[in-house]
Design an enzyme around this catalytic site. Sequence first.
Site, short mmCIF file in Angstrom:
data_model
loop_
_atom_site.label_atom_id
_atom_site.label_comp_id
_atom_site.label_asym_id
_atom_site.label_seq_id
_atom_site.Cartn_x
_atom_site.Cartn_y
_atom_site.Cartn_z
CB CYS A 1 40.87 43.06 36.64
SG CYS A 1 40.10 42.02 37.85
CD GLU A 2 38.69 49.13 40.17
OE1 GLU A 2 39.65 49.92 40.26
OE2 GLU A 2 37.51 49.49 40.15
CG HIS A 3 36.20 44.12 39.79
ND1 HIS A 3 35.79 44.31 38.48
CD2 HIS A 3 35.80 45.22 40.47
CE1 HIS A 3 35.18 45.47 38.38
NE2 HIS A 3 35.17 46.04 39.56
CG HIS A 4 38.57 39.01 40.01
ND1 HIS A 4 37.84 39.70 39.06
CD2 HIS A 4 37.67 38.23 40.67
CE1 HIS A 4 36.58 39.35 39.13
NE2 HIS A 4 36.44 38.46 40.09
CB CYS B 1 39.16 37.88 36.55
SG CYS B 1 38.51 39.24 35.59
CG HIS C 1 39.36 41.29 31.36
ND1 HIS C 1 39.34 42.31 32.30
CD2 HIS C 1 39.25 41.90 30.15
CE1 HIS C 1 39.23 43.48 31.68
NE2 HIS C 1 39.16 43.25 30.37
CD GLN D 1 39.09 46.37 28.02
OE1 GLN D 1 39.13 45.22 28.47
NE2 GLN D 1 38.80 46.61 26.76
ZN ZN Z 1 38.35 40.78 37.28
#
Ligand code: ZN
Length: 186
Positions: A76-79, A147, A145, A117
């Site tokens: 995931c590109e956020h975490h 995260c 996920h 996703q």
């Molecule tokens: Zn994430």
Amino acid sequence: MNNPKIEKLVKDLLIELGEDPKREGLQKTPHRVAKMYTELTKGYKTSRKATINGALFSQNVDNMVILKNIELYSLCEHHLLPFFGKCHVGYIAKDKIVGISKIARVVERFARRLQVQERLTQEIAAELQDALKPQGVGVVIEAQHLCMMMRGVEKQNSVMVTSAVLGNFRSDLATREEFLTIINKH
Ligand code: ZN
């Protein structure tokens, strides 16, 4: 494939986290993490040519082809934490079919990047649409996920489902339902 720049960054990260990068268990960690990230993001370096082009065959068939339960691992590109699950792909050819293992390669090519996703699902569908020019294509991803599971709301069992349908998978309800029925059959 050593990457001293990433190794240095990981070493600095360890220090910032309050760790001692010289202790035994951590000495090779920067090297291992650099290697790992290179592997988990290798999708940036693959091309359509390498993934699919050699395996397109002319064929006049119009039945639905489905590859389901393709294992999927992405970040995931956020975490920068993994999300993982299954991908299901279906298409109806117009005049070209593709070697079935290549569909898994397409999934891999886009999963091995920093992703969300929703976009991953779209990119797989768009790539197959573009390369095969089929009557239609459908992609469904079910993923968990980390995260969400190990931080934040800590929802351990939630599964995120995303879908992308193009061509007659979008315009024709019966086609879409056929696809969804088959991928939901256990
Ligand atoms: Zn994430």
